[in-house]
Write a protein that holds these residues in place. Structure first.
Motif, PDB file in Angstrom:
ATOM      1  N   GLY A  36      18.602  17.390  -9.357  1.00 23.25           N
ATOM      2  CA  GLY A  36      18.017  17.903  -8.456  1.00 23.25           C
ATOM      3  C   GLY A  36      16.926  16.612  -7.426  1.00 23.25           C
ATOM      4  O   GLY A  36      17.657  15.699  -7.418  1.00 23.25           O
ATOM      5  N   ASP A  37      15.774  16.976  -6.725  1.00 27.41           N
ATOM      6  CA  ASP A  37      15.052  15.988  -6.214  1.00 27.41           C
ATOM      7  C   ASP A  37      14.862  14.601  -6.878  1.00 27.41           C
ATOM      8  O   ASP A  37      14.010  14.731  -7.803  1.00 27.41           O
ATOM      9  CB  ASP A  37      13.871  16.601  -5.577  1.00 27.41           C
ATOM     10  CG  ASP A  37      14.027  17.957  -4.974  1.00 27.41           C
ATOM     11  OD1 ASP A  37      14.809  17.860  -3.840  1.00 27.41           O
ATOM     12  OD2 ASP A  37      13.222  18.628  -5.048  1.00 27.41           O
ATOM     13  N   VAL A  62      12.067  15.932 -10.046  1.00 29.00           N
ATOM     14  CA  VAL A  62      10.590  16.493 -10.020  1.00 29.00           C
ATOM     15  C   VAL A  62      10.520  17.177 -11.334  1.00 29.00           C
ATOM     16  O   VAL A  62       9.613  17.043 -11.916  1.00 29.00           O
ATOM     17  CB  VAL A  62      10.401  17.542  -8.831  1.00 29.00           C
ATOM     18  CG1 VAL A  62       9.395  18.478  -9.365  1.00 29.00           C
ATOM     19  CG2 VAL A  62      10.382  16.755  -7.431  1.00 29.00           C
ATOM     20  N   LYS A  63      11.611  17.866 -11.707  1.00 27.93           N
ATOM     21  CA  LYS A  63      11.538  18.783 -12.965  1.00 27.93           C
ATOM     22  C   LYS A  63      12.238  18.257 -14.347  1.00 27.93           C
ATOM     23  O   LYS A  63      11.987  18.590 -15.425  1.00 27.93           O
ATOM     24  CB  LYS A  63      12.029  20.194 -12.843  1.00 27.93           C
ATOM     25  CG  LYS A  63      11.222  21.032 -11.887  1.00 27.93           C
ATOM     26  CD  LYS A  63       9.669  21.269 -12.610  1.00 27.93           C
ATOM     27  CE  LYS A  63       9.844  21.838 -13.812  1.00 27.93           C
ATOM     28  NZ  LYS A  63       8.416  21.873 -14.218  1.00 27.93           N
TER      29      LYS A  63
ATOM     30  N   GLN B  32      15.797  27.368  -8.118  1.00 27.50           N
ATOM     31  CA  GLN B  32      15.869  26.794  -6.779  1.00 27.50           C
ATOM     32  C   GLN B  32      16.858  27.249  -5.838  1.00 27.50           C
ATOM     33  O   GLN B  32      17.917  27.866  -6.278  1.00 27.50           O
ATOM     34  CB  GLN B  32      15.750  25.258  -6.724  1.00 27.50           C
ATOM     35  CG  GLN B  32      17.130  24.562  -7.225  1.00 27.50           C
ATOM     36  CD  GLN B  32      17.284  23.175  -6.775  1.00 27.50           C
ATOM     37  OE1 GLN B  32      16.619  22.424  -7.862  1.00 27.50           O
ATOM     38  NE2 GLN B  32      17.802  22.881  -5.990  1.00 27.50           N
ATOM     39  N   GLY B  36      15.749  22.721  -2.411  1.00 27.72           N
ATOM     40  CA  GLY B  36      15.333  21.925  -3.470  1.00 27.72           C
ATOM     41  C   GLY B  36      13.928  22.036  -3.944  1.00 27.72           C
ATOM     42  O   GLY B  36      13.228  22.713  -2.983  1.00 27.72           O
ATOM     43  N   ILE B  37      13.537  21.919  -5.016  1.00 26.97           N
ATOM     44  CA  ILE B  37      12.024  22.098  -5.462  1.00 26.97           C
ATOM     45  C   ILE B  37      11.098  21.301  -4.568  1.00 26.97           C
ATOM     46  O   ILE B  37      10.171  22.113  -4.310  1.00 26.97           O
ATOM     47  CB  ILE B  37      12.109  21.554  -7.030  1.00 26.97           C
ATOM     48  CG1 ILE B  37      12.927  22.678  -7.832  1.00 26.97           C
ATOM     49  CG2 ILE B  37      10.551  21.798  -7.434  1.00 26.97           C
ATOM     50  CD1 ILE B  37      12.915  22.041  -9.228  1.00 26.97           C
ATOM     51  N   GLN B  38      11.338  20.080  -4.134  1.00 27.84           N
ATOM     52  CA  GLN B  38      10.454  19.541  -3.347  1.00 27.84           C
ATOM     53  C   GLN B  38      10.117  20.259  -2.162  1.00 27.84           C
ATOM     54  O   GLN B  38       8.769  20.459  -1.632  1.00 27.84           O
ATOM     55  CB  GLN B  38      10.640  18.018  -3.027  1.00 27.84           C
ATOM     56  CG  GLN B  38      10.407  17.227  -4.087  1.00 27.84           C
ATOM     57  CD  GLN B  38      10.637  15.764  -3.623  1.00 27.84           C
ATOM     58  OE1 GLN B  38       9.531  15.201  -3.613  1.00 27.84           O
ATOM     59  NE2 GLN B  38      11.676  15.116  -3.709  1.00 27.84           N
ATOM     60  N   ALA B  39      10.985  20.634  -1.506  1.00 23.47           N
ATOM     61  CA  ALA B  39      10.997  21.216  -0.207  1.00 23.47           C
ATOM     62  C   ALA B  39      10.181  22.637  -0.416  1.00 23.47           C
ATOM     63  O   ALA B  39       9.484  23.121   0.327  1.00 23.47           O
ATOM     64  CB  ALA B  39      12.407  21.732   0.579  1.00 23.47           C
TER      65      ALA B  39
END
Lengths: 130, 371
Positions: A36-37, A62-63, B32, B36-39
């Motif tokens: 992910g990010d 992030v996670k 998600q 994505g999680i940040q967005a």
């Protein structure tokens, strides 16, 4: 995203490209997608000795945190410093500008036990996409 | 793979719209979407985010003794401290003071509603039934008959009128009201959430889940997954059951006095009064670190080489652009500005400093650890 057919691949989604006695190590597009990010790449210092299976660097998303394992033993010749400031290249070009480290190896034969591209893509089919 | 996961009425919608589905408390849930999680965290903080919470549980107590029964099981004083139409945070405790679940309790003229975690959907109703036998009360589990969705973010109040006729001018924070959806279906709307933003949670008949979800998306709300929800609650310093509190972590250790009335009697009250008298050995603190390595759940917390605690939740905060974490540490270290170390893995330790929570607040001031 084209995966190089000259590289070798691990079950934990690293790729390793041999050139002379230097192995360039990175993670695959699958690993990038799974993390992910990505917010930070914690790179080791050049000159560090690595054993097979040792944590070569860690990638924070992030996670989650992802550990990158050395598929071969050797000495870290270079690290991709640019990623420490801007990890986005890792996501956009995992097989190119997003390489992680270069390892000088004395014995590259350990790479032969890794998967070739065809075997890796077969491995992906059985991998959990979650 | 292979285990049979339960679906919410929206599971198919999520999968059809690019969500990455993961098992969560026995349900297949979106962690998600493609952004994505940040967005998605940014959507919560700046727009209107939509969350499927059908996996959470809803219990209803009815009958003449409903308030007394609630007060016997829940830590909050429902009789005296919860006005009609109001919602309060409360705990379900075991006799030893350990936490069985944390809940929101809604007080209505003829019913008490209890919103529970997905992980408590079996244990909580069983616990209620075990302990309310002496009261003239009925417990109904409406979890499978109700849709529960949340709209969170500064624009939630602009989106909600598209599907619901609730009067927002009178619906204050931690209050709820009955209203109608645009198709005439009855809905209970609460001004609550788990993100640190203004927002609403809607409860209505399960058959209308997809229709209303689509109408909210049409009106500008953006679906977000449980990943963003967890990041947002961590930024807001909100505890999560199973992480900041559980059967082995008492609410006093987790700093949840605000959810308890130790002057009244409830299951666990005696043990908790004793604990308060004696003082707790561990307390929850926020942690900040230099750099961008993230203390993750389970990491050991050290002080001068000695183990003094454990990280209970940790994430990179997209809103603050830095790592944040919560940890249970020895109570004498639960002050602001204490230097500690976090062991990321064997042989790798980073310095950390205790920090007040919440890490992020849209308006409130920080509270110092231990305060």
């Amino acid at each position: 995203m084209s995966r190089p057919d000259t590289a070798r691949y691990t079950e934990s989604h690293e790729w390793a490209q041999l050139d002379g006695d230097i192995v360039t190590l990175g993670i695959t597009d699958f690993a990038v997608e799974h993390l992910g990010d990505i917010v930070f790449v914690d790179l080791p210092e050049a000159g560090t000795e690595l054993d097979v299976g040792e944590t070569a660097c860690e990638i924070e998303s992030v996670k989650a945190v992802g550990e990158v394992y050395a598929p071969v033993a050797g000495t870290i010749e270079a690290v991709n410093e640019g990623l420490a400031d801007d990890p986005s290249t890792l996501a956009s070009e995992p097989f190119g500008g997003g390489w992680l480290i270069k390892i000088r190896v004395s014995d590259a034969s350990a790479l032969e036990s890794l998967m070739d591209l065809a075997a890796y893509e077969k491995h992906l089919e059985s991998a959990d996409p979650g | 793979m292979g285990e049979s996961l339960r679906h919410t009425p929206l599971t198919a919608w999520h999968a059809d719209h690019g969500a990455r589905m993961v098992p969560f408390a026995g349900f297949s849930m979106p962690v998600q979407y493609e952004a994505g999680i940040q967005a998605e965290v940014k959507i919560v903080r700046e727009e209107a985010a939509l969350f499927d919470l059908c996996h959470m549980g809803r219990l209803v107590l009815r009958g003449p003794d409903r308030v007394r029964a609630a007060d016997h099981v829940l830590s909050q004083n429902v009789e005296e401290k919860v006005p009609l139409g109001a919602i309060r945070y409360a705990l379900i405790c075991a006799p030893d003071g350990g936490v069985i679940d944390d809940v929101l309790v809604y007080k209505e003229a003829d019913a008490i509603h209890v919103v529970i975690n997905a992980s408590g959907r079996i244990t909580d109703p069983a616990h209620f039934r075990e302990h309310i036998g002496a009261f003239d009360v009925e417990l109904e589990d409406v979890s499978d008959e109700q849709t529960m969705i949340a709209i969170q973010g500064p624009k939630a109040k602009d989106v909600l009128p598209a599907v619901c006729d609730v009067d927002l001018s009178t619906l204050k924070y931690y209050r709820f009201a009955r209203a109608h959806l645009h198709n005439g279906v009855e809905v209970m709307v609460s001004r609550t959430g788990y993100t640190g933003e203004d927002g609403f949670e809607l409860f209505f008949d399960v058959d209308h889940a997809v229709t209303i979800w689509n109408a909210l998306v049409e009106a500008g709300a953006k679906p977000c997954g449980l990943g963003a929800r967890d990041v947002c609650r961590t930024e807001a310093g909100m505890p999560l059951y199973g992480h900041e509190m559980n059967r082995e972590i008492s609410p006093l250790e987790a700093g949840l006095e605000f959810g308890m009335d130790l002057k009244k009697d409830f299951i666990g009250a005696d043990a908790l009064r004793n604990q308060r008298e004696e003082g707790v050995a561990r307390s929850l603190v926020g942690l900040s670190v230099e750099g961008r390595r993230v203390p993750r759940e389970g990491c050991t917390v050290m002080n001068q080489g000695e183990t003094v605690g454990i990280v209970t939740s940790g994430t990179f905060s997209p809103t603050l652009n830095r790592p944040i974490a919560m940890a249970l540490v020895r109570s004498d270290l639960a002050r602001e500005g204490v230097s500690l170390d976090v062991e990321l893995r064997a042989g790798k330790t980073i310095p950390a400093t205790t920090e007040g929570m919440p890490f992020y607040s849209r308006k409130r001031k920080k509270k110092a650890p231990g305060a």
